[in-house]
Design a protein around this motif. Structure first.
Motif, PDB file in Angstrom:
ATOM      1  N   LYS A  36     -11.950   1.261  -3.490  1.00 51.48           N
ATOM      2  CA  LYS A  36     -11.126   2.398  -3.911  1.00 51.48           C
ATOM      3  C   LYS A  36     -11.989   3.624  -4.171  1.00 51.48           C
ATOM      4  CE  LYS A  36      -7.262   0.211  -3.629  1.00 51.48           C
ATOM      5  NZ  LYS A  36      -6.404   0.486  -2.458  1.00 51.48           N
ATOM      6  N   TYR A 263      -4.320   9.037 -12.061  1.00 56.53           N
ATOM      7  CA  TYR A 263      -3.216   8.095 -11.978  1.00 56.53           C
ATOM      8  C   TYR A 263      -3.572   6.889 -12.834  1.00 56.53           C
ATOM      9  CZ  TYR A 263      -0.436   4.198 -10.235  1.00 56.53           C
ATOM     10  OH  TYR A 263       0.377   3.097 -10.154  1.00 56.53           O
ATOM     11  N   GLN A 264      -2.571   6.324 -13.488  1.00 59.28           N
ATOM     12  CA  GLN A 264      -2.805   5.108 -14.261  1.00 59.28           C
ATOM     13  C   GLN A 264      -1.620   4.169 -14.160  1.00 59.28           C
ATOM     14  OE1 GLN A 264      -2.319   7.256 -18.423  1.00 59.28           O
ATOM     15  NE2 GLN A 264      -2.080   5.051 -18.719  1.00 59.28           N
ATOM     16  N   ASP A 265      -1.898   2.876 -14.132  1.00 60.48           N
ATOM     17  CA  ASP A 265      -0.891   1.845 -14.297  1.00 60.48           C
ATOM     18  C   ASP A 265      -1.531   0.737 -15.117  1.00 60.48           C
ATOM     19  OD1 ASP A 265      -2.494   0.386 -12.522  1.00 60.48           O
ATOM     20  OD2 ASP A 265      -1.247   0.840 -10.785  1.00 60.48           O
ATOM     21  N   GLN A 279      -3.072   9.511  -3.817  1.00 56.96           N
ATOM     22  CA  GLN A 279      -1.884   8.942  -3.180  1.00 56.96           C
ATOM     23  C   GLN A 279      -2.279   7.998  -2.041  1.00 56.96           C
ATOM     24  OE1 GLN A 279       0.103  13.219  -3.013  1.00 56.96           O
ATOM     25  NE2 GLN A 279       1.502  11.652  -2.258  1.00 56.96           N
ATOM     26  N   LEU A 282      -4.208   4.642  -3.248  1.00 60.86           N
ATOM     27  CA  LEU A 282      -3.409   3.663  -3.978  1.00 60.86           C
ATOM     28  C   LEU A 282      -2.003   3.489  -3.419  1.00 60.86           C
ATOM     29  CD1 LEU A 282      -4.513   4.542  -7.617  1.00 60.86           C
ATOM     30  CD2 LEU A 282      -5.325   2.701  -6.174  1.00 60.86           C
ATOM     31  N   ASN A 283      -1.674   4.247  -2.359  1.00 62.72           N
ATOM     32  CA  ASN A 283      -0.362   4.136  -1.724  1.00 62.72           C
ATOM     33  C   ASN A 283       0.760   4.345  -2.727  1.00 62.72           C
ATOM     34  OD1 ASN A 283       1.439   3.761   0.398  1.00 62.72           O
ATOM     35  ND2 ASN A 283       1.558   1.544   0.074  1.00 62.72           N
ATOM     36  N   ILE A 284       0.710   5.495  -3.395  1.00 60.73           N
ATOM     37  CA  ILE A 284       1.700   5.827  -4.426  1.00 60.73           C
ATOM     38  C   ILE A 284       2.369   7.154  -4.094  1.00 60.73           C
ATOM     39  CG2 ILE A 284       0.588   4.514  -6.271  1.00 60.73           C
ATOM     40  CD1 ILE A 284      -0.696   7.129  -7.204  1.00 60.73           C
ATOM     41  N   PRO A 285       3.580   7.397  -4.594  1.00 58.27           N
ATOM     42  CA  PRO A 285       4.261   8.665  -4.327  1.00 58.27           C
ATOM     43  C   PRO A 285       3.634   9.806  -5.116  1.00 58.27           C
ATOM     44  CG  PRO A 285       5.596   7.293  -5.776  1.00 58.27           C
ATOM     45  CD  PRO A 285       4.441   6.445  -5.334  1.00 58.27           C
ATOM     46  N   GLU A 288       3.729  10.334  -9.078  1.00 55.90           N
ATOM     47  CA  GLU A 288       3.011   9.473 -10.009  1.00 55.90           C
ATOM     48  C   GLU A 288       1.588   9.953 -10.295  1.00 55.90           C
ATOM     49  OE1 GLU A 288       3.262   5.305  -9.354  1.00 55.90           O
ATOM     50  OE2 GLU A 288       5.353   5.380  -8.691  1.00 55.90           O
ATOM     51  N   VAL A 289       1.124  10.941  -9.543  1.00 48.66           N
ATOM     52  CA  VAL A 289      -0.198  11.517  -9.790  1.00 48.66           C
ATOM     53  C   VAL A 289      -0.035  12.693 -10.743  1.00 48.66           C
ATOM     54  CG1 VAL A 289      -2.259  12.529  -8.763  1.00 48.66           C
ATOM     55  CG2 VAL A 289      -0.932  10.841  -7.484  1.00 48.66           C
TER      56      VAL A 289
END
Length: 631
Positions: A36, A263-265, A279, A282-285, A288-289
């Protein structure tokens, strides 16, 4: 951009929030964090190609076992060199102990860079200093875990001399005045101070040294350290740091000049200079950033707690508009649209220059970063064509089938007339006779343009105009048109940047050169001496009272007068075609990029006193014929 300018820099950070076994089981690799981090770095390679570096910290390692690992490279492909070194550690372990690579605890203890915290950096060197030793991250080492400090950033400070003097007053002996040293040592000093305070506090309470260390690990106040360390900083910055025991921070300047996103999860925290790279990695929309707030630090504690803390009082938010025009990659949804808007906003002025004669106008651009703004310009022109078509369809009383076909089939003439040979460009960059050879970088498409045509060429910015003057205009002139209109999607660059872009010498700006020529031609050369004396006087004032004295240079002239003079200065001797230049307006810039009002290189409106001081010093250097940097 036809003129090359450097930029400092790109950052990427990864914090794993789960044990390594979790990622091995879910993603099938112990290299999840390394993959990553290096993907984020590669996707930001536009931000720095002079060098790269990465550092990893492992949590909770026993005494005697290494827990901080760093690699840096100034090779031809530094990002790949850094990745290869990190990957090699895993590959060597797999070759020797393939049966152990699914054991997260074993991997963490035995494989370099198998840590929970990783920090990466991409560098553009703007001070002429090159080599691995100048690459971030920088490391301040100590036997006490909580005193180890790793720092990397995208920043430039305008008041290095003052910060140097402060460090000397603290009793330090800095090895040089570079802003990277100032940042590392300032934060490091107050990190030491915080450690000392907690040690004395718990020593008085009778705790032994091991117990005190455990207390420091839990109670170290990163926000307080950053407040003390950065309260005197003047500049634009996003600074990322890791402390040896496992705290991570990313701090943004009070004006939000330099960009920073995160970004955090429940698995990971990621920090980067640009949003779409997060994006992609992490393949996120897009929603979410999040953006790091100006004057705030995103802090990830050793425990995994994530919080946004105010470090310095936020000022008026003035993010760098050049990020939107040029530096950040156009894969960001907002940046893509803003660049199209920059091109679209120029349509009326372009059509005025060509007398609305679209039949004899060819539209093109100088590759490749201007392409998106060019799309916006062409879309705007097509809209105008549509309006013209509608007018004729409504007004002409006797429309024949042939006339309708003629109206419906008309389209603006859009051509790609110039391309760059990237391999040749690399060869020429290192050549001492670059100016003589640079024309060979461009390949031209012949046979498209007619002698009656006007060629409109869009560039995203014109800084020095050197490449236009020495090669591009000559190459275009061979095509045989009657007029060339160069269109800049950015306004005239009139003032130096001092917050991370390599534009520090005012004499290099063709807009500045044009204003000086206009003063001399109009018999007002004395204005130069007046401004010079005002700049000298301003330097005697406290930095907080500094004002940009150079703005008076442009006050006697309209933007169009300056543009016309620039066109004269850039037109090579012997050109057959007439050359005209159109620049974006300040209003057009702000309308296209409403969230990024940082425009000091266009207007002289610096967000910090240090910016005014740099502009004045740059002018003094010009008047004294000095080639030194202004900061």
């Amino acid at each position: 951009m036809s003129d090359w300018i450097g930029h400092e820099c790109g950052i990427a950070a990864v914090r794993l929030l789960k044990p390594l076994d979790y990622y091995i089981e879910k993603y099938g690799t112990a290299m999840y964090a390394v993959n990553k981090l290096t993907l984020l770095m590669e996707k930001q390679h536009n931000r720095g190609q002079d060098g790269a570096g990465a550092c990893a910290i492992k949590l909770d390692m026993p005494p005697g076992v290494p827990y901080i690992f760093r690699t840096r490279s100034a090779d031809k492909n530094p990002i790949m060199a850094v990745r290869n070194r990190m990957v090699k550690a895993f590959a060597d372990a797999r070759e020797k102990h393939p049966e152990k690579m699914d054991d997260g605890a074993w991997v963490k203890e035995n494989v370099l860079f198998a840590g929970e915290l990783l920090l990466g950096h991409l560098r553009y060197g703007t001070h002429g200093a090159q080599g691995e030793s100048f690459c971030h991250p920088f490391l301040r080492q100590n036997n006490w875990m909580t005193r180890n400090l790793v720092v990397a950033g995208n920043f430039n400070l305008t008041n290095n001399n003052e910060l140097f003097d402060m460090l000397v007053d603290l009793g330090q002996h800095p090895r040089n005045k570079a802003d990277t040293v100032m940042v590392l040592e300032k934060i490091g000093h107050f990190l030491d101070e915080a450690n000392d305070f907690l040690f004395r506090k718990y020593r008085k309470e009778g705790l032994n040294r091991i117990e005190i260390t455990e207390k420091i690990v839990r109670e170290l106040d990163v926000t307080r350290i950053l407040k003390k360390a950065t309260r005197s900083f003047d500049g634009g910055y996003v600074m990322c740091g890791m402390i040896g025991h496992g705290d991570l921070f990313a701090l943004r300047d009070p004006s939000g000049i330099r960009p920073g996103f995160y970004y955090q999860d429940d698995e990971i925290v990621v920090i980067a200079s640009e949003r779409p790279q997060i994006q992609t990695a992490l393949n996120i929309p897009i929603g979410e950033v999040k953006e790091i707030d100006p004057g705030h630090a995103l802090i990830v504690k050793r425990t995994g707690e994530v919080r946004m803390e105010k470090v310095n009082e936020p000022l008026e938010k003035t993010p760098c508009s050049f990020e939107r025009i040029y530096f950040s990659r156009g894969t960001d949804a907002d940046i893509y649209q803003e660049r199209k808007n920059l091109g679209r906003s120029l349509v009326r002025r372009v059509l005025d220059k060509v007398d609305y004669d679209l039949e004899n106008t060819v539209f093109s651009y100088i590759p490749n970063t201007a392409e998106t703004a060019f799309f916006g310009l062409v879309e705007g022109v097509k809209d105008m064509v549509g309006e013209r078509m509608k007018y004729h369809l409504l007004k002409e009383s006797r429309l024949t089938a042939e006339r309708i076909d003629e109206l419906l089939s008309f389209q603006p003439r859009v051509e790609k007339l110039m391309t760059k040979d990237a391999k040749l460009r690399t060869f020429i960059t290192a050549d001492a006779d670059r100016e003589d050879l640079v024309a060979q970088v461009y390949d031209t498409t012949y046979g498209i343009v007619k002698p009656t045509d006007t060629l409109v060429v869009l560039d995203d910015s014109i800084v020095r105009g050197t490449t236009l003057r020495t090669s591009i205009l000559r190459i275009l002139d061979r095509l045989g048109m009657k007029k060339i209109v160069i269109v800049s999607s950015a306004p005239q660059i009139r003032f130096p940047d001092c917050y991370g872009i390599d534009m520090s010498k005012m004499k290099d700006f063709v807009a500045f050169e044009a204003a000086v020529e206009l003063l001399r031609e109009s018999g007002r050369e004395h204005v130069l001496n007046t401004i010079y004396e005002a700049c000298k006087e301003d330097e005697k004032k406290p930095r907080s009272e500094a004002q940009n004295q150079v703005r008076g240079l442009f006050e006697p002239f309209t933007p169009d007068q300056v543009s016309d003079k620039i066109a004269q200065l850039l037109t090579p001797e012997g050109m057959k075609a007439e050359v005209q230049i159109i620049y974006q307006s300040i209003g057009g810039l702000h309308e296209a990029c409403p969230g990024h009002k940082g425009d000091w290189y266009f207007t002289g409106n610096y967000p910090t006193p240090g910016g005014h001081r740099v502009a004045n010093r740059s002018f003094i250097n010009f008047m004294e014929n000095s080639n030194e940097r202004a900061y």
